[in-house]
Enzyme design. Structure first.
Site, PDB file in Angstrom:
ATOM      1  N   HIS A 171      38.704  18.767  63.165  1.00 32.19           N
ATOM      2  CA  HIS A 171      39.758  18.336  62.248  1.00 32.19           C
ATOM      3  C   HIS A 171      39.846  19.326  61.096  1.00 32.19           C
ATOM      4  CE1 HIS A 171      39.307  14.061  63.971  1.00 32.19           C
ATOM      5  NE2 HIS A 171      40.327  14.686  64.542  1.00 32.19           N
ATOM      6  N   GLU A 178      38.482  19.004  57.351  1.00 31.62           N
ATOM      7  CA  GLU A 178      37.087  18.607  57.173  1.00 31.62           C
ATOM      8  C   GLU A 178      36.213  19.844  56.937  1.00 31.62           C
ATOM      9  OE1 GLU A 178      36.437  15.854  60.446  1.00 31.62           O
ATOM     10  OE2 GLU A 178      38.216  14.712  59.871  1.00 31.62           O
ATOM     11  N   HIS A 224      31.963  15.810  61.491  1.00 31.54           N
ATOM     12  CA  HIS A 224      33.236  15.427  60.865  1.00 31.54           C
ATOM     13  C   HIS A 224      32.963  15.012  59.432  1.00 31.54           C
ATOM     14  CE1 HIS A 224      35.987  15.003  64.430  1.00 31.54           C
ATOM     15  NE2 HIS A 224      34.815  15.134  65.036  1.00 31.54           N
ATOM     16  N   GLU A 232      29.623  11.713  60.632  1.00 30.95           N
ATOM     17  CA  GLU A 232      30.640  11.718  59.579  1.00 30.95           C
ATOM     18  C   GLU A 232      29.903  11.979  58.272  1.00 30.95           C
ATOM     19  OE1 GLU A 232      33.920  11.410  59.791  1.00 30.95           O
ATOM     20  OE2 GLU A 232      34.312  10.429  61.724  1.00 30.95           O
TER      21      GLU A 232
HETATM   22  O1  0X9 Z   1      38.788   9.528  64.302  1.00 33.29           O
HETATM   23  C1  0X9 Z   1      38.021  10.459  64.543  1.00 33.29           C
HETATM   24  O2  0X9 Z   1      38.264  11.358  65.355  1.00 33.29           O
HETATM   25  C2  0X9 Z   1      36.680  10.530  63.792  1.00 33.29           C
HETATM   26  N1  0X9 Z   1      36.869  10.183  62.403  1.00 33.29           N
HETATM   27  S1  0X9 Z   1      37.665  11.210  61.411  1.00 33.29           S
HETATM   28  O3  0X9 Z   1      37.864  10.535  60.152  1.00 33.29           O
HETATM   29  N2  0X9 Z   1      36.752  12.482  61.115  1.00 33.29           N
HETATM   30  O4  0X9 Z   1      38.867  11.615  62.042  1.00 33.29           O
HETATM   31  C3  0X9 Z   1      35.740   9.527  64.400  1.00 33.29           C
HETATM   32  C4  0X9 Z   1      35.532   9.671  65.847  1.00 33.29           C
HETATM   33  C5  0X9 Z   1      34.450   8.764  66.298  1.00 33.29           C
HETATM   34  N3  0X9 Z   1      34.682   8.283  67.598  1.00 33.29           N
HETATM   35  C6  0X9 Z   1      34.107   8.889  68.649  1.00 33.29           C
HETATM   36  N4  0X9 Z   1      33.348   9.906  68.490  1.00 33.29           N
HETATM   37  N5  0X9 Z   1      34.341   8.396  69.849  1.00 33.29           N
HETATM   38 ZN    ZN Z   2      37.244  14.282  61.883  1.00 33.57          ZN
END
Ligand code: 0X9
Ligand code: ZN
Ligand code: CA
Ligand code: CA
Ligand code: CA
Length: 421
Positions: free
Chosen positions: A181, A184, A310, A383
């Site tokens: 992303h 980030e 992330h 995260e």
């Molecule tokens: O939504 C996402 O892709 C991630 N959060 S973010 O705020 N960085 O966009 C979380 C993804 C978590 N889910 C999986 N890894 N399956």
């Molecule tokens: Zn992300």
């Protein structure tokens, strides 16, 4: 550890209501959700929403609103006018989050660069220089290579850290990926920190030397270079998430296991969680897929463990994301237990909250589901900092880089250790 709220009666009725209201498709809304629209830090309003759980947050995402962060049962949600209206009529209490702290406003900066106050963050080209320097300073243990190219043709570099880095040895391989992303930025710093830690301390720190000698550590610091370059191309940070195809794709919804299966991504090219026209349609995910596939040697995948970094919310997440079930095809009770034990052990070292990724909200086409289902790789999402907030949470001042990257040292050590088991 904060316990996630059990599904409350209120959350259940919210879910039911959201499902009952189809998304409005007014021309006004479509105008508002062009690709330059909802991802701009300055457009779309950020709300604090209390009393949410995984299923409420999954339903919030289904309206097209974006969950920016989750801390306990409080979520920060970015929504346009009609999305906010739908959430309210479904019974959620939306409270406008206080205006930005100013972190997402860059002030004067050279185009394509971080502003002076954030100059410790690495631009794409500064990151490339960093990799080249590591390779020339540590030629025996750093091999500079490539994972492929982005949509706009930028190289997606990879580095390998190991003794005899130039040869493929019979050592467990571990992968770290960052910056799927765009906004980030702290995550690229995390990958660069891993590189620095395992190279600069080689030969002086015994535990580090043992890991470099006994593992092959792969680092891909910027999976989405086009998005990163774009995010700092304006006079303010743009709050950009996806890649830079003409219909920008959310790379973390474009991976090929159960792609688009379960309402955990969007088929609308205007959505910030657009999954793309097919699995691996994005050059960036296809590149990293091909790289990981290339690590199958004599029928055995060499990579055994992976973290995709992330920001933000301070969480340790494990698969599956597409289902709220602990066990599903390819995930036995024992395997789930291993993920949970390892995730909890890592979280105990950095103070993050551990959970299955679908407890945050359902996502399909995420990297972790594919890494595990396709290659049996113990694949986590971290995260990072901060634990809560709105768009500004993507732009912490560069003063926190050292603290927040080294915060994960022990967790990274645990993963490297586990990769040999
Ligand atoms: O939504 C996402 O892709 C991630 N959060 S973010 O705020 N960085 O966009 C979380 C993804 C978590 N889910 C999986 N890894 N399956
Ligand atoms: Zn992300
Ligand atoms: Ca600063
Ligand atoms: Ca080696
Ligand atoms: Ca090897």
């Amino acid at each position: 550890m904060r316990a996630l709220r059990r599904r409350t009666a209120a959350a259940l009725s919210v879910t039911a209501c959201l499902l009952a209201f189809p998304a409005p498709q007014s021309a006004a809304e479509q105008r508002q959700t062009t690709s330059e629209g909802p991802e701009r830090a300055s457009s779309g309003t950020v709300y604090r929403v209390t009393d949410t759980d995984g299923s409420t947050r999954t339903e919030i995402q289904r309206t097209g609103a974006l969950v920016l962060s989750v801390s306990g049962d409080t979520a920060f949600v970015q929504a346009n006018g009609s999305q906010a209206e739908r959430l309210r009529s479904a019974g959620l209490a939306l409270e406008r989050a206080s205006a930005t702290t100013g972190r997402s406003s860059r002030g004067p900066a050279a185009p394509g660069d971080f502003p002076a106050e954030d100059s410790d963050y690495h631009t794409y080209s500064e990151m490339l220089t960093e990799l080249d320097e590591a390779a020339s300073q540590h030629p025996d243990i750093v091999d500079r290579t490539s994972a492929g190219r982005s949509a706009e043709g930028r190289e997606i570099p990879a580095v390998k850290i190991s003794d005899n880095a130039g040869s493929d040895e019979a050592e467990p391989e571990v992968l770290f990926t960052c910056n799927q992303h765009a906004r980030e930025h702290l995550t690229a710093e995390m990958c660069l920190h891993v590189l620095k830690r395992y190279t600069d301390n080689y030969g002086s720190d015994q535990a580090i030397s043992d890991m470099v000698d006994g593992r092959e550590i792969w680092v891909i610091p910027m999976v989405n270079p086009d998005g990163v370059v774009h995010d700092i191309s304006g006079s303010d940070y743009l709050g950009w998430r996806r890649n830079r195809e003409s219909n920008p794709v959310d790379l973390n919804r474009n991976w090929g296991h159960k792609w688009g299966c379960c309402g955990g991504s969007s088929g609308d090219p205007n959505s910030s969680t657009y999954r793309g026209p097919e699995a691996f349609s994005a050059p960036e995910t296809a590149s990293v897929r091909d790289f990981v596939d290339s690590r199958v040697v004599d029928g055995t995948q060499q990579i055994t463990a992976h973290i995709d970094f992330h920001t933000f919310s301070e969480l340790v997440l494990w698969p599956y994301g597409y289902t709220t079930e602990d066990n599903a095809p390819g995930m036995t009770r024992e395997e789930y237990r291993r993920f949970a034990d390892l995730g909890e052990a890592m979280a105990a070292t950095n103070g993050y909250t551990p959970m299955q990724s679908s407890d945050l909200y359902v996502t399909d086409g995420s990297v972790n589901d594919w890494m595990w289902a396709e290659h049996d790789i113990l694949s986590f999402t971290f995260e990072m900092y901060p634990d809560s907030g709105g768009i500004d949470g993507f732009y912490p001042p560069d003063e926190v880089i050292q603290r927040e990257t080294s915060r994960n040292d022990e967790a990274v050590s645990i993963l490297l250790d586990e990769s040999g088991r």
